[in-house]
Scaffold this active site. Structure first.
Site, mmCIF file in Angstrom:
data_model
loop_
_atom_site.group_PDB
_atom_site.id
_atom_site.type_symbol
_atom_site.label_atom_id
_atom_site.label_comp_id
_atom_site.label_asym_id
_atom_site.label_seq_id
_atom_site.Cartn_x
_atom_site.Cartn_y
_atom_site.Cartn_z
ATOM 1 N N GLY A 82 -12.657 -2.716 50.954
ATOM 2 C CA GLY A 82 -13.255 -3.815 50.225
ATOM 3 C C GLY A 82 -13.958 -4.822 51.108
ATOM 4 N N LEU A 83 -13.342 -5.155 52.240
ATOM 5 C CA LEU A 83 -13.930 -6.176 53.113
ATOM 6 C C LEU A 83 -15.177 -5.677 53.820
ATOM 7 C CD1 LEU A 83 -10.780 -7.895 54.654
ATOM 8 C CD2 LEU A 83 -12.080 -8.482 52.602
ATOM 9 N N GLY B 297 -7.040 0.765 47.331
ATOM 10 C CA GLY B 297 -6.352 1.912 47.894
ATOM 11 C C GLY B 297 -6.924 3.259 47.482
ATOM 12 N N HIS C 93 -17.362 -5.294 84.987
ATOM 13 C CA HIS C 93 -17.920 -6.556 84.508
ATOM 14 C C HIS C 93 -19.422 -6.379 84.295
ATOM 15 C CE1 HIS C 93 -18.741 -10.872 84.182
ATOM 16 N NE2 HIS C 93 -19.786 -10.637 84.969
ATOM 17 N N GLY D 26 -8.638 -6.886 48.768
ATOM 18 C CA GLY D 26 -8.981 -7.554 50.027
ATOM 19 C C GLY D 26 -8.457 -6.838 51.244
ATOM 20 N N GLY E 126 -17.700 18.717 54.401
ATOM 21 C CA GLY E 126 -17.550 17.574 55.288
ATOM 22 C C GLY E 126 -16.540 16.557 54.811
#
Length: 458
Positions: A182-183, A267, A441, A178, A39
């Site tokens: 990470g966020l 990264g 809507h 950041g 996977g």
């Protein structure tokens, strides 16, 4: 003596299993090699477990806000982190075993668990056995990048993989990096109850996005109590009685922060350094990614690279599209190209960011005449009804061709609503086609025609 196959697929990530299904369906005898977890990243350490955790964190956040909706619950919202982890583990396990069962049940497919290494351009070794095929497909994925920072080898740290093993809430999680991964973890663990600090070397978060997007994300996360240490020019680490002391050397604030846990989120790097690719003559770029052409073929005839290892996309959906491109070209005689792919992705903080195409900064830098429109989520009825009005929508179009160049929806359901724009771009029609659509809507997407109607020269 080598065992011959018509094709060898190395790596059972997002692209590999589906490709095996196509190749065996075309009558080929295929060897599938997986050295760890079926996977790949998405199923085991990426999308599926992390978004399951994000959902749990959102439930905790909404429970704390229950009174805002007229719902009365207890004063305290407890977090059973063991149950949270179990839920994520179950989602991954079910997906992983499903992939493995599918592969092992395929006719003409031989599955081997082991580490494949090249011994020649069309020959691999797994243990003491060798296997050959005129077609070899590399779907080996990537892993967390750990830069050689001062003190990094003197501490214990977490990656996006090892943090999934936590069954307790950290007292203070320091997230180094950041950007997207990470966020997501930063907000998630803040909502689970941890103190969280994000340390980012650059001057702003998610630097590949426009500055207004970065600023809005920063405001959203800070409003939830996440501390930001930007401009951390000299990040370093050393052991501390309470965990790890992270040197940040920021222009403002204390020179260091102490965390009970540190997550490294700087990264990704490709899993290409232990395949003996030099024995096959496969070329890599300076970052270790496998070089491929527009059809995902390497410099060696009969060898292709798909997914994270080729540097042409870092997402589950781009990996799957790599499979689609290769299968269509190889089996159906088509001429599909990576360069035809319109980039789209999402950042799964809450509210999420849905992105497609170029940024406003990139469009301006191109020198072409552009149109820009921006509307706050406070104008979206669905967002108001949910009391989730943070963020905004933005779209950029070419003033001459009237084609949409890119868009961002930072707001509730932004990851879903962006597909209306993505589909329009893929259809290669001008924005007036979408401007005159009649959306349902109340939805988030219903503001898109209004947004397009307000496009103005930038």
């Amino acid at each position: 003596m080598s065992k011959p196959f018509d094709a060898i697929v190395i790596g059972a990530g997002q692209a590999g299993p589906s490709l095996v299904g196509q190749l065996t369906g075309a009558g080929m005898k295929v060897l599938m090699v997986e050295r760890k977890l079926f996977g790949g990243t998405c199923v085991n350490t990426g999308c599926m477990p992390t978004k399951t955790l994000v959902a749990s964190a959102y439930a905790a956040h909404l429970a704390r806000r229950a009174s805002d909706f007229g719902i009365l619950v207890g004063a305290e919202v407890g977090i059973d982190m063991k149950r949270v982890k179990q839920r994520a583990d179950t989602v991954s396990y079910n997906a992983r075993t499903g992939v493995e069962k599918w592969l092992r049940g395929m006719e003409n497919c031989t599955v081997i668990e082991g580490h494949a290494r090249f011994t020649a351009p069309h020959e691999i070794a797994i243990g003491s056995e060798t296997y050959t095929a005129p077609r070899i497909f590399l779907n080996v994925g990537g892993r967390a990048n750990i830069p050689d920072m001062p003190g990094i080898n003197d501490i214990e740290y977490l990656t996006n993989t090892s943090i999934l093993q936590l069954d307790e809430v950290p007292e203070h999680l320091v997230v180094v990096g950041g950007s997207y991964i990470g966020l997501e973890f930063a907000q998630m663990y803040r909502r689970f109850g941890a103190e969280v600090t994000v340390v980012e070397k650059g001057p702003r978060l998610v630097s590949r996005e426009d500055e207004d997007i970065s600023d809005a994300i920063k405001d959203i996360l800070e409003a939830e109590g996440i501390a930001m240490r930007l401009n951390a020019e000299c990040i370093s680490f050393k052991p501390h009685p309470n965990g790890v002391e992270v040197g940040v050397d920021c222009t403002n604030g204390a020179p260091s922060v102490v965390g009970s846990h540190v997550l490294m989120a700087i990264g990704r790097r490709p899993n290409t350094d232990d395949l003996a690719l030099d024995k096959a003559g496969v070329a890599l770029d300076e970052r270790g990614f496998i070089k491929v052409d527009d059809h995902l073929a390497t410099n060696v005839d009969g060898i292709w690279a798909l997914g994270d290892c080729n540097g042409r996309g870092a997402f589950t959906h781009t990996a799957y599209n790599d499979y689609e491109i290769v299968a269509a070209n190889l089996l159906d005689g088509e001429n599909r190209k990576v360069s035809e792919r319109i980039p789209g992705y999402a950042l799964y903080i809450d509210p999420p960011l849905g992105r497609v195409g170029v940024t406003e900064s990139q469009a301006r830098a191109s020198g072409r005449p552009i149109l820009v429109s921006k509307r706050p989520m406070t104008r979206v009825g669905r967002a108001v009804e949910r009391d989730e009005t943070l963020g905004f929508m933005k779209v950029i179009a070419d003033a001459e061709t009237q084609k949409i160049l890119g868009a961002a929806i930072l707001g509730t359901s932004g990851d879903e609503a962006i597909h209306g724009i993505l589909d329009t771009m893929n259809a290669d029609v001008g924005y007036p086609q979408l401007k005159w659509s009649v959306p349902i809507h109340p939805t988030v997407s219903e503001l898109i025609p209004t947004l397009l109607g307000d496009l103005k020269p930038a």
